[in-house]
Design a protein around this motif. Structure first.
Motif, PDB file in Angstrom:
ATOM      1  N   LYS A  58       0.702  -1.366   0.110  1.00 15.44           N
ATOM      2  CA  LYS A  58       0.369   0.194  -0.425  1.00 15.44           C
ATOM      3  C   LYS A  58       0.722   0.938   0.129  1.00 15.44           C
ATOM      4  CE  LYS A  58      -4.174  -1.699   1.034  1.00 15.44           C
ATOM      5  NZ  LYS A  58      -4.875  -2.256   0.071  1.00 15.44           N
ATOM      6  N   PHE A  59       1.946   1.052   1.043  1.00 14.58           N
ATOM      7  CA  PHE A  59       3.192   2.555   0.502  1.00 14.58           C
ATOM      8  C   PHE A  59       3.628   1.933   1.350  1.00 14.58           C
ATOM      9  CE2 PHE A  59       2.230   2.722   4.949  1.00 14.58           C
ATOM     10  CZ  PHE A  59       1.431   2.197   5.828  1.00 14.58           C
ATOM     11  N   PHE A  60       4.605   2.876   0.691  1.00 14.09           N
ATOM     12  CA  PHE A  60       6.641   2.838   1.416  1.00 14.09           C
ATOM     13  C   PHE A  60       6.739   3.961   1.920  1.00 14.09           C
ATOM     14  CE2 PHE A  60       9.908  -0.564  -0.151  1.00 14.09           C
ATOM     15  CZ  PHE A  60      11.721   0.249   0.483  1.00 14.09           C
ATOM     16  N   LEU A  61       7.178   3.938   3.112  1.00 11.98           N
ATOM     17  CA  LEU A  61       7.842   4.735   3.989  1.00 11.98           C
ATOM     18  C   LEU A  61       9.625   4.878   4.653  1.00 11.98           C
ATOM     19  CD1 LEU A  61       4.927   6.023   6.320  1.00 11.98           C
ATOM     20  CD2 LEU A  61       5.492   6.885   3.931  1.00 11.98           C
ATOM     21  N   MET A  62       9.910   6.331   4.098  1.00 15.41           N
ATOM     22  CA  MET A  62      11.633   5.832   5.248  1.00 15.41           C
ATOM     23  C   MET A  62      11.849   7.427   5.564  1.00 15.41           C
ATOM     24  SD  MET A  62      14.284   5.116   2.043  1.00 15.41           S
ATOM     25  CE  MET A  62      15.173   4.638   2.726  1.00 15.41           C
ATOM     26  N   VAL A  63      11.446   6.764   7.207  1.00 16.42           N
ATOM     27  CA  VAL A  63      10.979   8.293   8.162  1.00 16.42           C
ATOM     28  C   VAL A  63      12.372   7.883   9.488  1.00 16.42           C
ATOM     29  CG1 VAL A  63       9.724   8.956   9.636  1.00 16.42           C
ATOM     30  CG2 VAL A  63       8.562   7.584   7.699  1.00 16.42           C
ATOM     31  N   ASN A  64      13.133   9.218   9.593  1.00 15.16           N
ATOM     32  CA  ASN A  64      13.492   8.957  10.666  1.00 15.16           C
ATOM     33  C   ASN A  64      13.998   8.936  12.068  1.00 15.16           C
ATOM     34  OD1 ASN A  64      13.252  12.114  11.211  1.00 15.16           O
ATOM     35  ND2 ASN A  64      15.440  12.556  10.798  1.00 15.16           N
ATOM     36  N   ARG A 120      11.582  10.778   4.914  1.00 18.57           N
ATOM     37  CA  ARG A 120      12.387  11.099   3.722  1.00 18.57           C
ATOM     38  C   ARG A 120      12.096  10.917   2.490  1.00 18.57           C
ATOM     39  NH1 ARG A 120      14.680  14.772   5.698  1.00 18.57           N
ATOM     40  NH2 ARG A 120      15.891  14.648   7.589  1.00 18.57           N
ATOM     41  N   LEU A 121      11.143   9.682   2.464  1.00 22.11           N
ATOM     42  CA  LEU A 121      10.722   9.463   0.943  1.00 22.11           C
ATOM     43  C   LEU A 121       9.537   9.175   1.927  1.00 22.11           C
ATOM     44  CD1 LEU A 121      12.343   7.478  -1.676  1.00 22.11           C
ATOM     45  CD2 LEU A 121      10.415   6.388  -0.373  1.00 22.11           C
ATOM     46  N   CYS A 122       8.024   9.107   1.475  1.00 19.92           N
ATOM     47  CA  CYS A 122       6.773   8.702   0.845  1.00 19.92           C
ATOM     48  C   CYS A 122       6.632   7.626  -0.651  1.00 19.92           C
ATOM     49  CB  CYS A 122       6.356   9.283   1.462  1.00 19.92           C
ATOM     50  SG  CYS A 122       5.567  10.549   1.258  1.00 19.92           S
ATOM     51  N   LYS A 123       6.065   6.837  -0.827  1.00 16.98           N
ATOM     52  CA  LYS A 123       5.219   6.856  -1.595  1.00 16.98           C
ATOM     53  C   LYS A 123       4.070   5.374  -1.986  1.00 16.98           C
ATOM     54  CE  LYS A 123       6.749   5.607  -6.202  1.00 16.98           C
ATOM     55  NZ  LYS A 123       6.951   6.603  -7.552  1.00 16.98           N
ATOM     56  N   TYR A 124       3.354   6.516  -1.811  1.00 20.65           N
ATOM     57  CA  TYR A 124       1.787   5.490  -2.059  1.00 20.65           C
ATOM     58  C   TYR A 124       1.242   4.716  -3.093  1.00 20.65           C
ATOM     59  CZ  TYR A 124       1.636   8.148   2.150  1.00 20.65           C
ATOM     60  OH  TYR A 124       1.890   8.475   3.836  1.00 20.65           O
ATOM     61  N   TYR A 125       0.781   3.086  -3.295  1.00 23.82           N
ATOM     62  CA  TYR A 125       0.292   2.534  -4.397  1.00 23.82           C
ATOM     63  C   TYR A 125      -1.485   2.801  -4.392  1.00 23.82           C
ATOM     64  CZ  TYR A 125       5.250   1.631  -4.701  1.00 23.82           C
ATOM     65  OH  TYR A 125       6.489   2.154  -4.757  1.00 23.82           O
ATOM     66  N   LYS A 143      -4.087  13.830   4.774  1.00 23.67           N
ATOM     67  CA  LYS A 143      -4.525  12.200   5.536  1.00 23.67           C
ATOM     68  C   LYS A 143      -3.082  12.064   5.310  1.00 23.67           C
ATOM     69  CE  LYS A 143      -9.375  11.646   5.605  1.00 23.67           C
ATOM     70  NZ  LYS A 143     -10.220  11.793   4.616  1.00 23.67           N
ATOM     71  N   ARG A 144      -2.188  12.201   4.343  1.00 29.28           N
ATOM     72  CA  ARG A 144      -0.772  11.221   4.336  1.00 29.28           C
ATOM     73  C   ARG A 144      -0.024  11.665   5.785  1.00 29.28           C
ATOM     74  NH1 ARG A 144       1.274  11.667  -1.780  1.00 29.28           N
ATOM     75  NH2 ARG A 144      -0.788  10.651  -2.741  1.00 29.28           N
ATOM     76  N   GLY A 152       2.064  -2.239  -6.906  1.00 27.08           N
ATOM     77  CA  GLY A 152       2.319  -2.161  -5.383  1.00 27.08           C
ATOM     78  C   GLY A 152       2.443  -3.863  -5.310  1.00 27.08           C
ATOM     79  N   CYS A 153       3.123  -4.039  -6.579  1.00 27.42           N
ATOM     80  CA  CYS A 153       3.768  -5.449  -7.331  1.00 27.42           C
ATOM     81  C   CYS A 153       5.482  -5.468  -7.226  1.00 27.42           C
ATOM     82  CB  CYS A 153       2.842  -6.405  -8.010  1.00 27.42           C
ATOM     83  SG  CYS A 153       1.674  -6.220  -7.956  1.00 27.42           S
ATOM     84  N   ILE A 154       6.112  -6.629  -6.703  1.00 25.51           N
ATOM     85  CA  ILE A 154       7.182  -6.488  -6.663  1.00 25.51           C
ATOM     86  C   ILE A 154       7.464  -7.473  -8.002  1.00 25.51           C
ATOM     87  CG2 ILE A 154       9.900  -6.926  -5.655  1.00 25.51           C
ATOM     88  CD1 ILE A 154       8.148  -7.772  -2.873  1.00 25.51           C
ATOM     89  N   VAL A 155       8.389  -6.305  -8.825  1.00 27.80           N
ATOM     90  CA  VAL A 155       8.633  -6.343 -10.190  1.00 27.80           C
ATOM     91  C   VAL A 155      10.073  -7.284 -10.234  1.00 27.80           C
ATOM     92  CG1 VAL A 155       6.581  -5.734 -11.173  1.00 27.80           C
ATOM     93  CG2 VAL A 155       8.615  -4.255 -10.914  1.00 27.80           C
ATOM     94  N   GLU A 156      11.208  -6.614  -9.421  1.00 27.57           N
ATOM     95  CA  GLU A 156      12.210  -6.959 -10.409  1.00 27.57           C
ATOM     96  C   GLU A 156      13.093  -6.803  -8.973  1.00 27.57           C
ATOM     97  OE1 GLU A 156      14.063  -7.330 -13.445  1.00 27.57           O
ATOM     98  OE2 GLU A 156      15.077  -8.471 -11.662  1.00 27.57           O
ATOM     99  N   THR A 157      14.563  -7.797  -8.746  1.00 33.74           N
ATOM    100  CA  THR A 157      15.101  -7.966  -7.484  1.00 33.74           C
ATOM    101  C   THR A 157      16.228  -7.707  -8.112  1.00 33.74           C
ATOM    102  OG1 THR A 157      14.298 -10.679  -7.370  1.00 33.74           O
ATOM    103  CG2 THR A 157      13.198  -8.924  -6.355  1.00 33.74           C
ATOM    104  N   ASN A 158      16.416  -7.963  -9.194  1.00 34.98           N
ATOM    105  CA  ASN A 158      17.738  -8.296  -9.576  1.00 34.98           C
ATOM    106  C   ASN A 158      19.138  -6.797  -9.634  1.00 34.98           C
ATOM    107  OD1 ASN A 158      20.260  -8.396 -10.840  1.00 34.98           O
ATOM    108  ND2 ASN A 158      19.388 -10.419 -12.413  1.00 34.98           N
ATOM    109  N   ARG A 159      19.558  -7.301  -9.359  1.00 35.04           N
ATOM    110  CA  ARG A 159      20.525  -4.989  -8.631  1.00 35.04           C
ATOM    111  C   ARG A 159      21.334  -4.744 -10.080  1.00 35.04           C
ATOM    112  NH1 ARG A 159      24.418  -6.278  -3.398  1.00 35.04           N
ATOM    113  NH2 ARG A 159      24.238  -8.433  -3.913  1.00 35.04           N
TER     114      ARG A 159
END
Lengths: 574, 144
Positions: free
Chosen positions: B3-9, B15-20, B27-28, B121-128
């Protein structure tokens, strides 16, 4: 592409992933592309659900994945977790299911909190279907109850409550109760109601049941549900042989602490009911407790005056005091004093009770003992062990409710037919039995399915130029002197009858009451008839004589008619 | 679904927020403060999965930065936990020993990386290597 062709392909891909090792770029801590594995497993789960064939193709593969995956790192555990979920959802072989449960058991013993949490969640899902397999891990689950982590203990609590059955109920409730004493407040309500429910379903003896509920009430009294009080009083009331024991236990609990409202309520009720047993002597099941009358009264007064007591609790205590006035051997002047003080209490409920009890003392003292004797067992309405009894009672109640609404509904339907239908039939057809008049207005007054009184035939008394007047009679069975006459005026002519007024006169020995007519216009061509109800009281059972006077406008002329009703049937006044 | 991806200190600054899944802007902030409050209050001993309203939170702490991912019920929590670590490793490779400052000053690059990895919202790639390939090409273009 149907599911049957896709599944073998997926199986093949997953097999190559697991066995041969895909590529070093995609491997994460030794597991080759765990994300892809997890997604394939999830897809297999969706495809294999309820599908025999696909499930069979997957069985080997799942076993292979489960055994070969390296579990020392988190990635491996993630894949294993997904495998377990898949095994649970598809139609897998029983050996595979056992393997899955064992994997979960291993997870539970792991030190890592995340893994334990995940294991508890999946075990909760499995407990419905594979109850015995999960039972084997019960000790570990109980261990997790004591974990300081809130989400872990919540999961463990739900799982433990699901695992309670008749063989382990004593041990489990012991554990759950020690958990209740130490758990965080938001879990207490769930824990308390869970223990009470489990105790109700699996209690080995009544005494154990009462003990358990008592203990829950003393530790977490404020968090129990409201019907726990009612359930406990019902339970104690039913356990004849345990009255002395329970009243003693409750008395000692109450003496220590009067702040927990449900406990106080139950204790007050018990002391009131079984006060004599409390005072009389020793009970072999508890230590000998010498209780004086004064102490009991002092305790109840303390409850009444404490500011922590809710009004409901005070009500219980007041009633208990009253009951004690008959049970105790000493004089009741102290009780009378307390009760009269509450006669001026601000709470209306308490004041009413106190005033009633006061009156009982003053004017009806001879009845006091009879009124305040021991209560019979109350009918239980809540959840019980034999659920069929409760359900049959509920269906009975709903059936009687249904039956009583049906006659009314059918009467309404018949009436609508009456009004819509009949052309040329001037007289309303004989009306249905229990209805006094059978008109729309009186439908609302209808009692619920009373026994129909014997019907008296209707009488047509007047006819002129299309306007007809008829009388219908009802003698309600409950009141023999009463006669209800409904005067119905119908109009078959082409013109409306307006300003219609009907007046009646009876001999002096009768009492007549004329109710308001339904209207003063009878529309033409069989429009809605005007009805009027007459109530005649005939206490002397004298022969009935009735004179009617009609005034109305018809065809542009005003008409006045006075006539006496002859040939009244005998049943109207006998 | 993520649903979302957050980086908070640790001080609560996002620091980063991404909402899917669409959440309104006002509200965020509310959501982020609640999420960070529940994560900060947990100790090292407790597990990394929290049940929050109608979704699950999976968080991981890296020095002073919390990475929180909110998912719905169908996701495998441990896989997401692993995914967070994978993301950090990708960042590590690109920025060579990534720190909070790197993320603050190169927010656009971090977004590009995240977009390569998660789609709707779906993981598609994990190869560095594959994730960083377009970014490295872009860098090469901007230099020349």
């Amino acid at each position: 592409m149907s599911a049957t062709t896709v599944v073998p392909q997926l199986v093949q891909i997953l097999r190559t992933l697991v066995t041969t090792g895909y590529s070093t770029e995609h491997s994460i801590s030794g597991v080759s592309d765990p994300f892809l594995q997890v997604q394939i497993l999830r897809l297999l789960r969706i495809l294999g659900r309820n599908h025999e064939e696909s499930s069979e193709t997957m069985n080997d593969l799942l076993a292979q994945v489960a055994t070969n995956t390296d579990t020392s790192r988190n990635a491996g555990n993630a894949v294993l977790f997904e495998t377990v979920l898949t095994v649970m959802d598809i139609r897998s072989a029983p050996g595979l299911r056992v393997l899955a449960v064992n994997i979960l058991g291993r997870f539970l013993l792991n030190n890592d909190k995340n893994i334990r949490y995940v294991a508890l969640t999946s075990l909760l899902r499995m407990v419905q279907s594979d109850h015995s397999a999960v039972q084997r891990h019960r000790p570990t689950v109980v261990e997790c109850l004591r974990d300081p982590d809130a989400s872990l203990s919540r999961r463990a609590l739900e799982l433990s409550l699901a695992l309670v059955n008749s063989s382990n109920v004593r041990a489990m409730t012991q554990e759950l109760q020690s958990f209740l004493e130490s758990c965080p407040p938001d879990l207490r309500a769930d824990c308390a109601s869970g223990i009470l429910l489990a105790a109700e379903r699996f209690a080995p003896t009544k005494r154990w049941h009462i003990d358990t509920i008592l203990r829950v009430l003393t530790t977490a009294g404020t968090y129990v549900r409201d019907d726990a009080v009612a359930n406990l009083t019902q339970l104690i009331g039913g356990a004849q042989e345990l009255h002395a024991y329970s009243v003693r236990r409750l008395y000692s609990a109450l003496a220590e602490d009067i702040s927990q409202q449900p406990l106080v309520q139950v204790a007050a009720w018990c002391i009131g009911e079984y006060g004599d047993l409390l005072l009389e002597g020793s009970c072999e099941e508890t230590e000998p407790l010498q209780v004086e009358e004064e102490e009991v009264l002092a305790l109840l007064e303390k409850v009444l005056q404490s500011h922590m007591s809710l009004p409901a609790t005070r009500g219980y205590a007041l009633t208990a005091l009253m009951k004690l006035s008959t049970r105790l051997r000493g004089d009741s002047s102290r009780i009378r004093q307390v009760v009269s003080i509450f006669g001026s209490c601000l709470d209306v409920e308490l004041q009413q009770r106190a005033v009633e009890y006061n009156t009982l003392f003053r004017k009806y003292d001879h009845m006091r003992a009879a009124i305040l004797e021991k209560m019979p067992l109350v009918e239980r309405g809540g959840p019980q062990v034999d659920g069929e009894a409760e359900e049959s009672k509920e269906t009975q109640l709903s059936e009687t409710a249904l039956v009583s609404t049906e006659p009314q509904a059918s009467k309404l339907l018949d009436l609508l037919d009456l009004l819509d239908g009949t052309s040329g039939d001037a007289q309303p057809p004989p009306l249905l039995d229990p209805s006094p008049g059978g008109t729309l207005i009186h439908l609302l007054d209808l009692p619920c399915a009373p026994p129909p009184p014997p019907s008296i035939p209707d009488l047509r008394v007047f006819e002129r130029e299309g306007l007809q007047l008829s009388l219908s009679f009802v003698r309600p069975p409950g009141t023999p002197a009463l006669l209800l006459i409904t005067v119905t005026a119908t109009n078959t002519s082409g013109a409306d009858v307006t300003h219609f007024i009907c007046q009646a006169a009876v001999p002096k020995s009768f009492q007549l009451q004329l109710q308001a007519p339904s209207g003063d216009t009878v529309p033409a061509q069989d429009g809605l008839p005007v009805t009027q109800l007459l109530r005649i009281l005939n206490p002397n059972k004298a022969p009935l004589r009735l004179k009617l006077r009609l005034t109305y406008n018809h065809f542009g002329q005003s008409v006045q008619e006075i006539f006496e009703v002859n040939n009244l049937p005998v049943e109207t006044w006998q | 679904m993520i649903k979302f991806f957050l980086m908070v200190n640790k001080q609560g600054q996002t620091r980063l927020c991404k909402y899917y899944e669409h959440v309104e802007t006002n509200k965020r902030t509310l959501l982020e403060t609640e999420v960070i409050k529940s994560c900060l209050s947990r100790s090292n001993e407790q597990c990394s999965f929290i049940e929050f309203k109608d979704f699950k939170l999976i968080y991981r702490q890296y020095a002073a930065l919390f990475i929180v991912v909110g998912v719905n019920d169908t996701e495998n929590e441990m896989a997401i936990y692993e995914f967070i670590h994978n993301f950090v490793e990708v960042l590590d490779e690109y920025f060579s020993r990534v720190s909070e400052l790197d993320i603050m000053f190169n927010l656009d690059k971090v977004h590009i990386i995240l977009d390569e990895m998660v789609l709707n919202g779906c993981i598609v790639e994990t190869n560095r290597a594959r994730i960083l390939a377009p970014l490295l090409i872009l860098d090469k273009m901007s230099e020349s």
